[in-house]
Design a protein around this motif. Structure first.
Motif, PDB file in Angstrom:
ATOM      1  N   SER A 142       1.811  -0.704  11.686  1.00  0.00           N
ATOM      2  CA  SER A 142       0.602  -1.537  11.699  1.00  0.00           C
ATOM      3  C   SER A 142      -0.363  -1.193  10.574  1.00  0.00           C
ATOM      4  N   LYS A 143      -0.229   0.018  10.023  1.00  0.00           N
ATOM      5  CA  LYS A 143      -1.135   0.446   8.962  1.00  0.00           C
ATOM      6  C   LYS A 143      -0.871  -0.279   7.645  1.00  0.00           C
ATOM      7  N   ILE A 144       0.349  -0.790   7.473  1.00  0.00           N
ATOM      8  CA  ILE A 144       0.678  -1.474   6.218  1.00  0.00           C
ATOM      9  C   ILE A 144       1.141  -2.908   6.483  1.00  0.00           C
ATOM     10  N   GLY A 145       0.725  -3.450   7.623  1.00  0.00           N
ATOM     11  CA  GLY A 145       1.159  -4.795   7.949  1.00  0.00           C
ATOM     12  C   GLY A 145       0.075  -5.642   8.576  1.00  0.00           C
ATOM     13  N   MET A 146       0.334  -6.948   8.627  1.00  0.00           N
ATOM     14  CA  MET A 146      -0.574  -7.865   9.311  1.00  0.00           C
ATOM     15  C   MET A 146       0.234  -8.673  10.318  1.00  0.00           C
ATOM     16  N   ILE A 147      -0.427  -9.131  11.367  1.00  0.00           N
ATOM     17  CA  ILE A 147       0.259  -9.824  12.449  1.00  0.00           C
ATOM     18  C   ILE A 147       0.578 -11.271  12.042  1.00  0.00           C
ATOM     19  N   PRO A 148       1.842 -11.692  12.182  1.00  0.00           N
ATOM     20  CA  PRO A 148       2.189 -13.093  11.903  1.00  0.00           C
ATOM     21  C   PRO A 148       1.492 -14.007  12.901  1.00  0.00           C
ATOM     22  N   LYS A 149       1.062 -15.168  12.455  1.00  0.00           N
ATOM     23  CA  LYS A 149       0.337 -16.083  13.339  1.00  0.00           C
ATOM     24  C   LYS A 149       1.207 -16.585  14.485  1.00  0.00           C
ATOM     25  N   GLN A 150       2.500 -16.717  14.258  1.00  0.00           N
ATOM     26  CA  GLN A 150       3.393 -17.268  15.274  1.00  0.00           C
ATOM     27  C   GLN A 150       4.329 -16.194  15.835  1.00  0.00           C
ATOM     28  N   ARG A 151       3.858 -14.962  15.906  1.00  0.00           N
ATOM     29  CA  ARG A 151       4.687 -13.891  16.463  1.00  0.00           C
ATOM     30  C   ARG A 151       4.866 -14.104  17.966  1.00  0.00           C
ATOM     31  N   ASN A 152       6.099 -13.985  18.429  1.00  0.00           N
ATOM     32  CA  ASN A 152       6.391 -14.192  19.849  1.00  0.00           C
ATOM     33  C   ASN A 152       5.751 -13.111  20.711  1.00  0.00           C
ATOM     34  N   ALA A 153       5.461 -13.458  21.942  1.00  0.00           N
ATOM     35  CA  ALA A 153       4.885 -12.505  22.888  1.00  0.00           C
ATOM     36  C   ALA A 153       5.842 -11.331  23.083  1.00  0.00           C
ATOM     37  N   GLY A 154       5.307 -10.134  22.969  1.00  0.00           N
ATOM     38  CA  GLY A 154       6.133  -8.944  23.123  1.00  0.00           C
ATOM     39  C   GLY A 154       6.710  -8.420  21.823  1.00  0.00           C
TER      40      GLY A 154
END
Length: 243
Positions: A142-154
């Motif tokens: 998580s320190k070198i990433g960003m959350i995708p807008k359409q990432r599935n639950a879980g």
């Protein structure tokens, strides 16, 4: 006055290093074909930079392993560099020249340009604009990433954030060269070298079945992008430039 000038250059330098995405002038080009040419030329320069670094590593390994191994000083800088390269490319046997030559080799520009266009939406995706991520790289850090807008639950993956576009190309090439998911790519490229021929993007694009979840369809798309945009000319240019 001197302090103000110094601050100006620091800010200018910092903005150049940490700039996100394609250059501003790219988006100002209204003609579709001219914009595509700009995109290919821009990515070509980045890929050429990385390929030249790879060739230096390749030649270094070839020279040291073709020398008298009995006389290698294990305390020398050359030996330590060999160890570093072995670790970098995940080579199992220290003196196995074939393993090095299979993994440490160029990524033909036609392949990298076609994948860059597909994976980045011609440099216009959110991943490129916000993360300098040209090739759709994931990470679980998580320190070198960003959350995708359409990432599935879980789901726990992130989109990898790079400081520069060059860093993204570096990661892409290293991924292709050392990841066992691309064994077919390594094998085909090595076989081409054994015939004293130059690896081409069109040929090697058909080994990228593990790069995308759409498998065979991805291979068809790659081939279409390469042929439609005559990306073979970038392979030819590259090999001429590195003679």
């Amino acid at each position: 006055m001197l302090i103000n000038k110094l601050l100006f250059f620091i800010l200018l330098f910092s903005s150049a290093i940490f700039a996100k995405g394609m250059p501003k002038e790219y988006f100002e080009i209204k003609d579709r074909e001219k914009q595509k040419i700009y995109f290919f030329e821009y990515i070509y320069k980045l890929s050429k930079n990385e390929n030249e670094k790879i060739l230096k590593e390749r030649n270094f390994v070839k020279n040291i392993l073709n020398s008298n191994l009995l006389n290698i000083d294990t305390n020398s800088d050359e030996f330590l560099k060999l160890l570093k390269i072995k670790k970098k490319y995940r080579i199992k046997k220290l003196y196995d020249l074939k393993s090095y030559m299979s993994k440490i080799d160029v990524i033909p520009p036609a392949l990298s340009l076609s994948q860059a266009a597909i994976e980045s939406g011609w440099g216009k995706s959110r991943f490129v604009k916000e993360a300098n991520n040209i090739f759709g790289h994931w990470t679980y850090n998580s320190k070198i990433g960003m959350i995708p807008k359409q990432r599935n639950a879980g789901a726990k993956h992130f989109i990898r954030v790079f400081k520069t576009m060059q860093a993204s190309v570096n990661a892409y090439m290293l991924n292709l060269n050392r990841n066992n998911a691309y064994k077919a790519f390594h094998k085909e490229r090595y076989a081409i070298r054994l015939k004293n021929k130059k690896p081409t993007g069109l040929k090697l694009s058909q080994t990228m079945i593990n790069y995308s979840g759409i498998a065979e369809e991805y291979l068809r798309i790659l081939k279409k992008v390469i042929l439609k945009n005559n990306l073979k000319k970038y392979d030819k240019r590259f090999y001429q430039q590195i003679k």
